[in-house]
Design a protein around this motif. Structure first.
Motif, PDB file in Angstrom:
ATOM      1  N   ASP A   1       0.858  -1.191   0.000  1.00  0.00           N
ATOM      2  CA  ASP A   1       0.000   0.000   0.000  1.00  0.00           C
ATOM      3  C   ASP A   1       0.891   1.236   0.000  1.00  0.00           C
ATOM      4  OD1 ASP A   1      -2.102   1.723   0.154  1.00  0.00           O
ATOM      5  OD2 ASP A   1      -2.497   1.392   2.289  1.00  0.00           O
ATOM      6  N   TRP A   2       1.118   1.802  -1.183  1.00  0.00           N
ATOM      7  CA  TRP A   2       2.043   2.921  -1.329  1.00  0.00           C
ATOM      8  C   TRP A   2       1.331   4.257  -1.165  1.00  0.00           C
ATOM      9  CZ3 TRP A   2       6.998   1.583  -1.497  1.00  0.00           C
ATOM     10  CH2 TRP A   2       7.337   0.319  -1.982  1.00  0.00           C
ATOM     11  N   PRO A   3       1.997   5.249  -0.561  1.00  0.00           N
ATOM     12  CA  PRO A   3       1.429   6.599  -0.541  1.00  0.00           C
ATOM     13  C   PRO A   3       1.234   7.119  -1.966  1.00  0.00           C
ATOM     14  CG  PRO A   3       3.247   6.428   1.022  1.00  0.00           C
ATOM     15  CD  PRO A   3       3.267   5.175   0.194  1.00  0.00           C
ATOM     16  N   GLN A   4       0.245   7.953  -2.140  1.00  0.00           N
ATOM     17  CA  GLN A   4      -0.036   8.489  -3.468  1.00  0.00           C
ATOM     18  C   GLN A   4       1.191   9.205  -4.025  1.00  0.00           C
ATOM     19  OE1 GLN A   4      -3.405  11.090  -3.564  1.00  0.00           O
ATOM     20  NE2 GLN A   4      -3.435  11.250  -5.794  1.00  0.00           N
ATOM     21  N   GLY A   5       1.487   8.945  -5.278  1.00  0.00           N
ATOM     22  CA  GLY A   5       2.601   9.593  -5.956  1.00  0.00           C
ATOM     23  C   GLY A   5       3.916   8.855  -5.880  1.00  0.00           C
ATOM     24  N   THR A   6       3.969   7.731  -5.154  1.00  0.00           N
ATOM     25  CA  THR A   6       5.210   6.958  -5.067  1.00  0.00           C
ATOM     26  C   THR A   6       5.518   6.311  -6.417  1.00  0.00           C
ATOM     27  OG1 THR A   6       4.760   6.438  -2.751  1.00  0.00           O
ATOM     28  CG2 THR A   6       6.408   5.086  -3.883  1.00  0.00           C
ATOM     29  N   THR A   7       6.782   6.400  -6.822  1.00  0.00           N
ATOM     30  CA  THR A   7       7.231   5.741  -8.055  1.00  0.00           C
ATOM     31  C   THR A   7       8.159   4.593  -7.686  1.00  0.00           C
ATOM     32  OG1 THR A   7       7.104   7.799  -9.327  1.00  0.00           O
ATOM     33  CG2 THR A   7       8.449   6.035 -10.240  1.00  0.00           C
ATOM     34  N   VAL A   8       7.858   3.404  -8.189  1.00  0.00           N
ATOM     35  CA  VAL A   8       8.676   2.220  -7.949  1.00  0.00           C
ATOM     36  C   VAL A   8       9.326   1.799  -9.259  1.00  0.00           C
ATOM     37  CG1 VAL A   8       8.695  -0.183  -7.195  1.00  0.00           C
ATOM     38  CG2 VAL A   8       7.205   1.469  -6.042  1.00  0.00           C
TER      39      VAL A   8
ATOM     40  N   GLY B   1      -5.132  -9.454 -14.217  1.00  0.00           N
ATOM     41  CA  GLY B   1      -5.820  -8.292 -13.674  1.00  0.00           C
ATOM     42  C   GLY B   1      -5.241  -7.700 -12.407  1.00  0.00           C
ATOM     43  N   ALA B   2      -3.947  -7.874 -12.162  1.00  0.00           N
ATOM     44  CA  ALA B   2      -3.334  -7.295 -10.961  1.00  0.00           C
ATOM     45  C   ALA B   2      -3.334  -5.771 -11.059  1.00  0.00           C
ATOM     46  CB  ALA B   2      -1.912  -7.811 -10.807  1.00  0.00           C
ATOM     47  N   ARG B   3      -3.547  -5.128  -9.920  1.00  0.00           N
ATOM     48  CA  ARG B   3      -3.527  -3.673  -9.864  1.00  0.00           C
ATOM     49  C   ARG B   3      -2.405  -3.203  -8.952  1.00  0.00           C
ATOM     50  NH1 ARG B   3      -9.938  -1.887  -9.504  1.00  0.00           N
ATOM     51  NH2 ARG B   3     -10.612  -3.000 -11.399  1.00  0.00           N
ATOM     52  N   ARG B   4      -2.035  -1.965  -9.084  1.00  0.00           N
ATOM     53  CA  ARG B   4      -0.964  -1.422  -8.250  1.00  0.00           C
ATOM     54  C   ARG B   4      -1.358  -0.033  -7.752  1.00  0.00           C
ATOM     55  NH1 ARG B   4       0.503  -1.921 -13.546  1.00  0.00           N
ATOM     56  NH2 ARG B   4       0.937  -0.008 -14.693  1.00  0.00           N
ATOM     57  N   ALA B   5      -0.766   0.343  -6.614  1.00  0.00           N
ATOM     58  CA  ALA B   5      -1.080   1.624  -5.987  1.00  0.00           C
ATOM     59  C   ALA B   5       0.119   2.559  -6.048  1.00  0.00           C
ATOM     60  CB  ALA B   5      -1.511   1.406  -4.538  1.00  0.00           C
ATOM     61  N   CYS B   6       0.885   2.475  -7.121  1.00  0.00           N
ATOM     62  CA  CYS B   6       2.053   3.339  -7.283  1.00  0.00           C
ATOM     63  C   CYS B   6       2.247   3.595  -8.765  1.00  0.00           C
ATOM     64  CB  CYS B   6       3.305   2.669  -6.704  1.00  0.00           C
ATOM     65  SG  CYS B   6       3.823   1.180  -7.598  1.00  0.00           S
ATOM     66  N   VAL B   7       3.147   4.515  -9.072  1.00  0.00           N
ATOM     67  CA  VAL B   7       3.608   4.680 -10.446  1.00  0.00           C
ATOM     68  C   VAL B   7       4.693   3.626 -10.656  1.00  0.00           C
ATOM     69  CG1 VAL B   7       4.676   6.229 -12.113  1.00  0.00           C
ATOM     70  CG2 VAL B   7       3.100   7.141 -10.382  1.00  0.00           C
ATOM     71  N   HIS B   8       4.466   2.694 -11.547  1.00  0.00           N
ATOM     72  CA  HIS B   8       5.367   1.548 -11.711  1.00  0.00           C
ATOM     73  C   HIS B   8       6.195   1.738 -12.973  1.00  0.00           C
ATOM     74  CE1 HIS B   8       5.933  -3.035 -12.406  1.00  0.00           C
ATOM     75  NE2 HIS B   8       6.865  -2.561 -11.607  1.00  0.00           N
ATOM     76  N   ARG B   9       7.518   1.717 -12.818  1.00  0.00           N
ATOM     77  CA  ARG B   9       8.425   1.933 -13.946  1.00  0.00           C
ATOM     78  C   ARG B   9       9.388   0.747 -14.080  1.00  0.00           C
ATOM     79  NH1 ARG B   9       8.677   7.645 -14.654  1.00  0.00           N
ATOM     80  NH2 ARG B   9       6.497   8.324 -14.700  1.00  0.00           N
ATOM     81  N   PRO B  10       9.028  -0.271 -14.856  1.00  0.00           N
ATOM     82  CA  PRO B  10       9.991  -1.348 -15.123  1.00  0.00           C
ATOM     83  C   PRO B  10      11.172  -0.809 -15.932  1.00  0.00           C
ATOM     84  CG  PRO B  10       7.733  -1.973 -15.729  1.00  0.00           C
ATOM     85  CD  PRO B  10       7.730  -0.497 -15.504  1.00  0.00           C
ATOM     86  N   VAL B  11      12.371  -1.251 -15.578  1.00  0.00           N
ATOM     87  CA  VAL B  11      13.590  -0.795 -16.252  1.00  0.00           C
ATOM     88  C   VAL B  11      14.334  -2.023 -16.777  1.00  0.00           C
ATOM     89  CG1 VAL B  11      15.740   0.508 -16.032  1.00  0.00           C
ATOM     90  CG2 VAL B  11      13.734   1.159 -14.667  1.00  0.00           C
ATOM     91  N   PRO B  12      14.141  -2.375 -18.044  1.00  0.00           N
ATOM     92  CA  PRO B  12      14.840  -3.538 -18.599  1.00  0.00           C
ATOM     93  C   PRO B  12      16.317  -3.233 -18.801  1.00  0.00           C
ATOM     94  CG  PRO B  12      13.507  -2.470 -20.301  1.00  0.00           C
ATOM     95  CD  PRO B  12      13.229  -1.753 -19.012  1.00  0.00           C
ATOM     96  N   ALA B  13      17.147  -3.774 -17.928  1.00  0.00           N
ATOM     97  CA  ALA B  13      18.587  -3.510 -17.994  1.00  0.00           C
ATOM     98  C   ALA B  13      19.330  -4.605 -17.248  1.00  0.00           C
ATOM     99  CB  ALA B  13      18.924  -2.148 -17.398  1.00  0.00           C
ATOM    100  N   ASP B  14      20.552  -4.844 -17.670  1.00  0.00           N
ATOM    101  CA  ASP B  14      21.435  -5.805 -17.019  1.00  0.00           C
ATOM    102  C   ASP B  14      22.336  -5.028 -16.070  1.00  0.00           C
ATOM    103  OD1 ASP B  14      23.549  -7.644 -16.400  1.00  0.00           O
ATOM    104  OD2 ASP B  14      23.044  -8.783 -18.201  1.00  0.00           O
ATOM    105  N   LEU B  15      22.428  -5.459 -14.816  1.00  0.00           N
ATOM    106  CA  LEU B  15      23.246  -4.745 -13.836  1.00  0.00           C
ATOM    107  C   LEU B  15      24.728  -4.803 -14.168  1.00  0.00           C
ATOM    108  CD1 LEU B  15      21.477  -5.677 -10.478  1.00  0.00           C
ATOM    109  CD2 LEU B  15      21.472  -3.461 -11.645  1.00  0.00           C
ATOM    110  N   ARG B  16      25.105  -5.671 -15.110  1.00  0.00           N
ATOM    111  CA  ARG B  16      26.501  -5.717 -15.539  1.00  0.00           C
ATOM    112  C   ARG B  16      26.791  -4.649 -16.591  1.00  0.00           C
ATOM    113  NH1 ARG B  16      26.121 -12.004 -16.978  1.00  0.00           N
ATOM    114  NH2 ARG B  16      24.231 -11.103 -17.872  1.00  0.00           N
ATOM    115  N   GLU B  17      25.748  -3.953 -17.038  1.00  0.00           N
ATOM    116  CA  GLU B  17      25.899  -2.932 -18.066  1.00  0.00           C
ATOM    117  C   GLU B  17      25.530  -1.569 -17.489  1.00  0.00           C
ATOM    118  OE1 GLU B  17      23.510  -4.458 -21.235  1.00  0.00           O
ATOM    119  OE2 GLU B  17      24.779  -6.235 -21.528  1.00  0.00           O
TER     120      GLU B  17
END
Length: 310
Positions: free
Chosen positions: A125-132, A152-168
């Motif tokens: 349960d994220w506060p309004q405006g939280t970006t993950v 149908g999953a929902r989320r209570a945040c701004v969700h930003r997936p970042v496709p990246a390799d931690l080795r790069e």
């Protein structure tokens, strides 16, 4: 690091494509299984309604229970899946509490490193405006987000997936996704450090420090006794009839404890035993065939320059 490394063919530094039912992908399913088991207990530390979805979708070749009543769990109460789920529950709850406390304190930017099948963006349960922000390889995020979207999953945040390799150059990808380094950030490195050699871990901490504004926080899971953790994982895997090549996945090269490294960089840091954390939650990890006794959880805060140290 619990149950990461189920398939013998996976090796450290592998650049193989991610596959949910083989290689490193199946390790993420094992952790999801632990969360699913905990979620069905009468007094769960966490409830992850999505974890079982990943198991059903992937249909792993190694049986993975999704309930505390499964014979794979009840048949070995001090080892195997039972012990795994207990540690995963304590770890997940401790880092849930850390992230939610950071968000309630006003930190509106969260970065989960090597997120795997983590569902915090959806289940907390994220506060309004939280970006993950979630950083992981593209195939990992694609699988997870497809399953969550299709069901149908929902989320209570701004969700930003970042496709990246931690080795790069993951920092560039993070910035492109909207990360603002002038704002305080809550960082999480869960189940990650044991799979990095010492020099890669050092670079990771340096990059986190470079990107962190004063007021940022960081939580880290670190293995203090690699040999003990590996041995505990091997014992539990025999109970669960799993194929684990964990010693070929983790790095045992010497490195300073995470809290020491962060303190040297100007963070205020402390290290906590999961055994002690479990006791606060009314759980006992002292008798389990679990790596929890060989692991520390580090929590750190970056004060403003010139701020008085606590």
């Amino acid at each position: 690091m619990w149950l990461e490394g189920l398939v013998d063919g996976v090796r450290r530094g592998s650049t193989d494509e991610w596959d949910i039912v083989s290689g490193v992908g199946i390790t993420a399913l094992a952790v999801a299984s632990g969360r699913a088991i905990e979620s069905t207990r009468p007094d769960p530390l966490i409830v992850d309604p999505y974890a079982a979805w990943f198991l059903a979708e992937a249909q792993p070749p190694v049986p993975m229970p999704d309930s505390a009543d499964d014979p794979e769990v009840t048949g070995s109460p001090q080892g195997g899946w039972a012990a795994a789920s207990r540690y995963i529950a304590v770890r997940s709850r401790a880092f849930d509490d850390y992230l939610q406390d950071a968000a309630r304190s006003g930190i509106g930017q969260v970065v989960i490193l090597a997120s795997g099948l983590d569902t915090r963006a959806h289940r907390l349960d994220w506060p309004q405006g939280t970006t993950v922000f979630e950083i992981d390889q593209p195939a990992v995020l694609d699988f997870k987000l497809r399953v969550l979207r299709d069901r149908g999953a929902r989320r209570a945040c701004v969700h930003r997936p970042v496709p990246a390799d931690l080795r790069e150059d993951w920092a560039a990808a993070l910035r492109e996704a909207g990360f603002d380094r002038t704002r305080p950030t809550a960082w999480l490195a869960e189940g990650l450090l044991p799979y990095l050699p010492a020099d890669a871990e050092e670079r990771l901490f340096a990059e986190i420090h470079r990107l962190s504004a004063p007021g940022s926080r960081l939580a880290v899971e670190q293995v203090q006794e690699v040999e003990g953790a590996v041995a505990a994982t091997a014992r539990a895997s025999r109970h669960a009839d799993l194929r684990i090549g964990i010693s070929q996945l983790v790095h045992a090269d010497p490195r300073p404890p995470a809290d020491h490294r962060l303190s040297a960089m100007g963070w205020q840091a402390e290290s906590v035993s999961p055994v002690d954390t479990a006791a606060r939650y009314g759980r006992d990890l002292t008798t389990d065939s679990s790596p929890g006794r060989h692991i520390r959880h580090a929590f750190a805060h970056l004060p403003a320059p010139g701020a008085q140290r606590l």
